[in-house]
Scaffold this motif. Sequence first.
Motif, mmCIF file in Angstrom:
data_model
loop_
_atom_site.group_PDB
_atom_site.id
_atom_site.type_symbol
_atom_site.label_atom_id
_atom_site.label_comp_id
_atom_site.label_asym_id
_atom_site.label_seq_id
_atom_site.Cartn_x
_atom_site.Cartn_y
_atom_site.Cartn_z
ATOM 1 N N GLU A 157 -2.836 -3.468 2.061
ATOM 2 C CA GLU A 157 -3.898 -2.749 1.036
ATOM 3 C C GLU A 157 -3.845 -3.364 -0.194
ATOM 4 O O GLU A 157 -4.837 -3.298 -1.005
ATOM 5 N N ASN A 158 -2.919 -4.226 -0.668
ATOM 6 C CA ASN A 158 -2.981 -4.780 -1.918
ATOM 7 C C ASN A 158 -3.619 -6.053 -1.744
ATOM 8 O O ASN A 158 -3.741 -6.874 -3.038
ATOM 9 N N CYS B 132 -5.412 -8.592 -10.684
ATOM 10 C CA CYS B 132 -4.816 -9.423 -9.446
ATOM 11 C C CYS B 132 -3.707 -10.236 -10.598
ATOM 12 O O CYS B 132 -4.110 -10.929 -11.226
ATOM 13 N N GLN C 286 3.806 -5.995 -2.194
ATOM 14 C CA GLN C 286 4.375 -4.708 -2.604
ATOM 15 C C GLN C 286 4.035 -4.397 -4.038
ATOM 16 O O GLN C 286 4.199 -3.283 -4.351
ATOM 17 N N THR D 164 2.064 -6.209 -6.615
ATOM 18 C CA THR D 164 0.793 -6.598 -7.219
ATOM 19 C C THR D 164 -0.309 -6.768 -6.413
ATOM 20 O O THR D 164 -0.320 -6.668 -5.122
ATOM 21 N N ASN D 165 -1.385 -6.756 -7.003
ATOM 22 C CA ASN D 165 -2.638 -7.002 -6.330
ATOM 23 C C ASN D 165 -2.996 -8.691 -6.130
ATOM 24 O O ASN D 165 -2.701 -9.159 -6.812
#
Lengths: 239, 239
Positions: B3-4, B73, B105, B107-108
């Motif tokens: 998801e990231n 990001c 988990q 960071t983007n």
Amino acid sequence: MMENVRIVLVNTSHPGNIGSSARAMKTMGLKNLYLVAPKLFPHDKATEMASGATDVLEQARVVETLAEAIADCHLVFGTSSRSRAISWPVISPRECATKIKEQAQKTNIAIVFGREQTGLTNEELHQCQYHIQIPADSIYCSLNLASAVQVLAYELRVIHESAPVPVLKDCDYASSEELEGFYEHLERVMIQIEFLNPKAPKQLMARLRRLFYRAELDKREVNILRGILGAIEKSCSSR
Amino acid sequence: MMENVRIVLVNTSHPGNIGSSARAMKTMGLKNLYLVAPKLFPHDKATEMASGATDVLEQARVVETLAEAIADCHLVFGTSSRSRAISWPVISPRECATKIKEQAQKTNIAIVFGREQTGLTNEELHQCQYHIQIPADSIYCSLNLASAVQVLAYELRVIHESAPVPVLKDCDYASSEELEGFYEHLERVMIQIEFLNPKAPKQLMARLRRLFYRAELDKREVNILRGILGAIEKSCSSR
């Protein structure tokens, strides 16, 4: 290693997918493409999607049946996203690449991809020693054909560029054609001895194939087994 | 983890490639698609090629610049097939997946893909900490855009399904936006102090970026560095 590997596309509907697959192959150093009864080929759309890989298309072999495409191969991998009634040895693309690296110097190898909508039939899958499952999302796992070819070709490329694997043993494996001859013979004998009812065959032949695939038969062993089958036939008919 | 991670396509020419990329993403469990100034989007061809992944297209974010796509990001990977004038940390798709698993988990993360014909510009590549090179044939290495997306998404899927990696440290990384603010500030100061000649900048800023990317700056460190730059500016103008 890469020269002994062929990609086999069965009954492809969209010529664009044939072209994209050729491109996916060539970028990774694969050149041998076999097309089993393609719906439309040659075709402009295939040429367009192949981009710089039109040579792979031009050299592609078009055949009528899967059996023809894999006749001279010892190792045959079939791609499959569905689980089947009878479970077969299922491996990942990475495991497939490792097996190919171990074997490709001494035998021809095929990786078989099915139809866009329905994949390979059970009968076709039973002509493959191993089934490859590409890791995918549990809900939407429908890879485009050329994407599936790309993933397998990529794994081959990665392992091809890695350190060489020592050849473990030097044996003369039976070809797919020899194995098919054996299985046909086996089936005839199973019917003859009434172990197999052709009207209700269940999964018997599939189970036997799976067993013998695991054994990785060499030519001599196939001759021995056929000798046994011949002896059974003779013995039964003379009763 | 998935998801990231976002996939960023820069300046794509063919809408079909956007659709195929969306499909490649969804099959592997990726959903975040950013389109930087696509030539044609939305478009029927994109929808057609997306097949069952039209939801990924519908949720795609269309932006004007790469900077917007990666602003929040911390880790940014750029795909590149060419070697560049200034060498950058180059990693394989597999190494990229490992790094993402370690970081996703907290960071983007963005993986950036360039134009079909010309890839990413040097300026765009300098906005990425790492350059990814997909292993390919030395003579013909031109992967289709969606094929390149497929390979990266596949490697992410494989590592996503493997055992979890322990989180090594818990720190508050600087975002891409914060880093860009710092680099701009740094450049202004380099010009002000006449270390950088804007008419002949050579590779100075690229070299500095590379250096700071390796350091993996956190927010506090960026604040400190900008404090230093501010102090330099003040000191020079008052002279």
